[in-house]
Motif scaffolding. Sequence first.
Motif, PDB file in Angstrom:
ATOM      1  N   HIS B 109     -24.659 -72.812 -12.240  1.00 47.15           N
ATOM      2  CA  HIS B 109     -23.651 -71.948 -11.616  1.00 47.15           C
ATOM      3  C   HIS B 109     -24.294 -70.574 -11.056  1.00 47.15           C
ATOM      4  N   TYR B 120     -20.635 -65.365 -15.331  1.00 43.38           N
ATOM      5  CA  TYR B 120     -20.122 -65.498 -16.692  1.00 43.38           C
ATOM      6  C   TYR B 120     -19.238 -66.590 -16.254  1.00 43.38           C
ATOM      7  N   ARG B 121     -19.586 -67.913 -17.040  1.00 37.66           N
ATOM      8  CA  ARG B 121     -18.744 -69.060 -16.930  1.00 37.66           C
ATOM      9  C   ARG B 121     -18.473 -69.789 -18.409  1.00 37.66           C
ATOM     10  N   THR B 122     -17.537 -70.557 -18.525  1.00 39.96           N
ATOM     11  CA  THR B 122     -17.105 -71.195 -19.771  1.00 39.96           C
ATOM     12  C   THR B 122     -16.410 -72.494 -19.421  1.00 39.96           C
ATOM     13  N   SER B 123     -16.464 -73.393 -20.506  1.00 42.26           N
ATOM     14  CA  SER B 123     -15.693 -74.487 -20.320  1.00 42.26           C
ATOM     15  C   SER B 123     -15.457 -74.853 -21.764  1.00 42.26           C
ATOM     16  N   TYR B 125     -12.470 -76.073 -23.032  1.00 42.27           N
ATOM     17  CA  TYR B 125     -11.700 -77.507 -23.091  1.00 42.27           C
ATOM     18  C   TYR B 125     -12.016 -78.618 -22.644  1.00 42.27           C
ATOM     19  N   ALA B 126     -13.383 -78.794 -21.572  1.00 44.78           N
ATOM     20  CA  ALA B 126     -13.617 -79.928 -20.924  1.00 44.78           C
ATOM     21  C   ALA B 126     -15.239 -79.957 -21.409  1.00 44.78           C
ATOM     22  N   TYR B 317     -17.381 -57.608 -12.357  1.00 46.80           N
ATOM     23  CA  TYR B 317     -16.599 -58.390 -13.215  1.00 46.80           C
ATOM     24  C   TYR B 317     -17.196 -59.633 -13.508  1.00 46.80           C
ATOM     25  N   HIS B 318     -17.069 -60.095 -14.820  1.00 39.43           N
ATOM     26  CA  HIS B 318     -17.775 -61.255 -15.197  1.00 39.43           C
ATOM     27  C   HIS B 318     -19.045 -61.805 -14.575  1.00 39.43           C
TER      28      HIS B 318
END
Lengths: 427, 427, 427
Positions: B109, B120-123, B125-126, B317-318
């Motif tokens: 990413h 800044y990235r998240t996952s 619930y997948a 931001y992020h």
Amino acid sequence: MAVVSEPGKEMYALVERLYPLCRSITGDGVRATLDIVGEYLPLQVHEVPTGTPVLDWTVPREWNIRDAYVADAAGDRVIDFAASNLHVLGYSVPVAGTMPLAELRAHLHTLPDQPTLVPYRTSYYAPTWGFCLAQEVLDALPEGDYEVRVDSTLADGHLTYAEHVVPGQVPDEVIVSCHVCHPSLANDNLAGIAVATFLARALAERSPYYTYRFIYAPGTIGAITWLARNAERIDRVRHGLVLACAGDSGSLTYKRSRRGDAEIDRVMGHVLTTSQRPHEVREFTPYGYDERQYCSPGFDLGVGSLTRTPYAGYPEYHTSADNLDLVSPDAMADTLAVCREAFAVLDRNRRYRNLSPYGEPQLGRRGLYDALGGRSDTKQAQMAMLWVLSLSDGEHGLLDVAERAGLPFDTVAAAADALRDAGLITT
Amino acid sequence: MAVVSEPGKEMYALVERLYPLCRSITGDGVRATLDIVGEYLPLQVHEVPTGTPVLDWTVPREWNIRDAYVADAAGDRVIDFAASNLHVLGYSVPVAGTMPLAELRAHLHTLPDQPTLVPYRTSYYAPTWGFCLAQEVLDALPEGDYEVRVDSTLADGHLTYAEHVVPGQVPDEVIVSCHVCHPSLANDNLAGIAVATFLARALAERSPYYTYRFIYAPGTIGAITWLARNAERIDRVRHGLVLACAGDSGSLTYKRSRRGDAEIDRVMGHVLTTSQRPHEVREFTPYGYDERQYCSPGFDLGVGSLTRTPYAGYPEYHTSADNLDLVSPDAMADTLAVCREAFAVLDRNRRYRNLSPYGEPQLGRRGLYDALGGRSDTKQAQMAMLWVLSLSDGEHGLLDVAERAGLPFDTVAAAADALRDAGLITT
Amino acid sequence: MAVVSEPGKEMYALVERLYPLCRSITGDGVRATLDIVGEYLPLQVHEVPTGTPVLDWTVPREWNIRDAYVADAAGDRVIDFAASNLHVLGYSVPVAGTMPLAELRAHLHTLPDQPTLVPYRTSYYAPTWGFCLAQEVLDALPEGDYEVRVDSTLADGHLTYAEHVVPGQVPDEVIVSCHVCHPSLANDNLAGIAVATFLARALAERSPYYTYRFIYAPGTIGAITWLARNAERIDRVRHGLVLACAGDSGSLTYKRSRRGDAEIDRVMGHVLTTSQRPHEVREFTPYGYDERQYCSPGFDLGVGSLTRTPYAGYPEYHTSADNLDLVSPDAMADTLAVCREAFAVLDRNRRYRNLSPYGEPQLGRRGLYDALGGRSDTKQAQMAMLWVLSLSDGEHGLLDVAERAGLPFDTVAAAADALRDAGLITT
């Protein structure tokens, strides 16, 4: 040049007669004032004894004064009540003696920023004595001893106020209140007294809808006394107006009631706006004249206040410059005219109910509508009828109709009369 | 030059300590964060097991990570968790193997428009894994095989959140909530955590009226968990504030609650306006921080959100540029000052009832009014008393009084204290 | 160059066919008009006998006319009904005789300010006769005797109106009303008739939510007759629109219902604003077209009025210049498009209830939310879902959501569909 109206001249003459009297919140100055007003209107005068509890207050002792002065070593009066009643602090207790200027200064009141003017000062509830004078006079006094004399009486007696009622078609009342406690101050409030007096006379000529009650009372304690003694009448008071500072050269100022949207607020706003006079409408504040009492939260009456330049808003306010030069016949006539117009609107501001609310009633067969169709220049009178029919749902008064329709109130009221006479609407 | 305040320095030092930790919505990074905050404030830490139903959600598995990297054929780490925890997609599942860059790309990413920054990235619930890196780093990677390693654990465990309560005079609560789930991002939300922490300490010094509850919880699922576990407390929550992005150089932004006219909305608007700080007040939107949960229609709490530059409103931001350079001691001190002022107003914003509502009470005999009448320069304190008396009808709070009167809240509150002490008003 | 749409062409062709007919509030001209409209739509035609009481009115005698003229001494027709039906005052009683011009003048109607145009005039309820002509023609008439002939019948008969219903999913109705009583005037109201007709056809193609009732009736007495005969249906009328002046080159004007905030008012305002057409929204007045009747206070229906240039607002209004040149296919197509768009919004403007109102429901596990977190460019569709969830509290419809969110109505409606399909909201 402005042509001075007859009522303007007469009101000015009344102000001239009242000006020399030494009024206070009690005493013979108030009585003399009411005697003179009584020559114009029959007054019901009330005398309330010292010590009577009135709401949170108590009627104070009565104050009367015969003479007062400060004299220099040569015996010359350097401050003299006889020259102007403003020279004495209102409610000064008696005093007689001699003291050096240094000691006297604590009892002298001046306006350093307006050194030629005598201030108006009082001390109703804290017993003391004092003199008011121009700063420039004080500055010129040499040090040394001065004879001080206040020949006054502060003793059990009465508080005096008066009422005049213009009977109406209904017992619901409109109160018009003016304070009568200020000594030689012309705009505040002899002009208000004069306008109230001639307003009462004008109302009596047209058999008003509401019953109008005029209250001439000393400020604060007088209004409180009236409220205390009229508990059973309060529920009948629908609207009211406090009149003050009614004669200076400024434009009109209307101060809304505490409610902010009382009918009197809307009526005054409408009349001032549609008359195209320069004017100002202000929100309520809990300071000013006796609207403070009528609008206190327990009563919360729909009482606004009309002045020209508002409370404490002009440099001459509460000084010797609030004299006969500050007020004019024209200004008082203008204030009177607006009051008359406003009460004419108030008296006709009914809510009607449309008796034929399903579809438009057929105005044509009742002679209320042009027979010839197709023309686009429908007359204002017909538009007013359609508006009255449309809004006569029990929720809108004629003033609502006039404002929403953008039509003159008189046109709308005339349309309502025609529709009522035709049996199409009813109150 | 601005003098950095003591609380500003201390808050910045706290941010510096928290910055390196790898936080997520669960795991040891949150626990370490709360341990450090716990050195400033006693915290009640809650551990909620994986699988616990919370409203419409379920507490997820706990994630912990020890190491992660992408290494080139030479064994050099070209992307390295040890350099910055932002390099790993939050909640990445374990992976170990070798793959060509072409295949790896689907897991990388970047921010093509900000080629030097790491996103800044998240996952949560997948289940997947991934790396975040600067576009310019990606562009420089030669094709070929890379070793990929994520040494993480995603397993049953707990969700961790904490509370700190400043007891008040009444059990009614104000909640102050900040999210603790973001890794090395300074403004979002270490600055918020720091301001909340020092706000709690400041409130404890003055024995507040309300009970203040500080919630340190992971975003979304943490707030939802708190709401699910505090059903019986919700009715006690009178007001609330979500704190985030509290340290950047932008001016303050207050986002109203969903209600739009909750008391906290009015208080924050008043304080921001009267403090003459540049600021912005925004209407509620159902996006942003945890006000989304507190203001969901079933709860509809009076909870607003205070930030400096708002959610997603700054280029850093992020990204990895939301670092220790983006926040300053002065900015955090300023945010803290506004919070303290706002809660001081909130705590005193009582509704009083005038016990003497018929006419004005006689303030003079209670020593609350100047004895000398006639002066027009009535003091602000006396005006404040008249306003409080006028509006103490059970419908207006002191903030209403201050705004309608155009007086400082402190002056109005002091007037109310004097009137209450004189027995003229009561809550 | 504008490409004329197919419906525009077809509507213009319909206007051309209807233009020559001599319509009035009763008579064969109305019947012939409805026959032609009936070729486009099945119509239910109602014949109401003369003398039938309808609300405050009575159905008048039926008027039919075969010929009318004024001829000079040479027998030449100087005013001739055969040239234009506007030449005869509507509802003229029969007359046959000879009279000097001086006597005839009282029966002649002109427009002195528009000397080349023939005015449209009627006298439905005051029996008389008359002719309308251009001022310049009148000015050219020599004094002398003229033969006068009106070959009309005013006799017991019927008032004719028609309805067409497009069935919906619910019995709640939307009425669309247009007046059919004006003779050869193209914009007022053949364009309205044409747009209504093609609107009905368009609605039928999409199985609307509401039941749409189209009313073709003579102005005033026709709407009153419909209201009188449909008392039991009124409660089912939820919304309505009066269509008139639908084909001139001016921009669109929407006139609000008497309520001012009826749903149709909000829908039309939204569609006109978001379509970025130049337009005007006007407040209700009790003058104009049949919204006068539908909005009379006893019914007070949510019925607005859509025109291009409004009632009496263009110089050709009620004159011979309101002819086929004044209206255009494009203008009618534009009016039609706005009506279709507005009713598409109205049909979908449901109020939903969030079934998971405590905290946000977990959209991700329902496939309604991006799995990857941290990105700030949340899609409009997801924002729309959050807004629908936030405001689905039984008090807000989707139009409220769209306006508060600043999102297109279609996006919001699609989000609501997705949430409803996921079982998260219900009506």
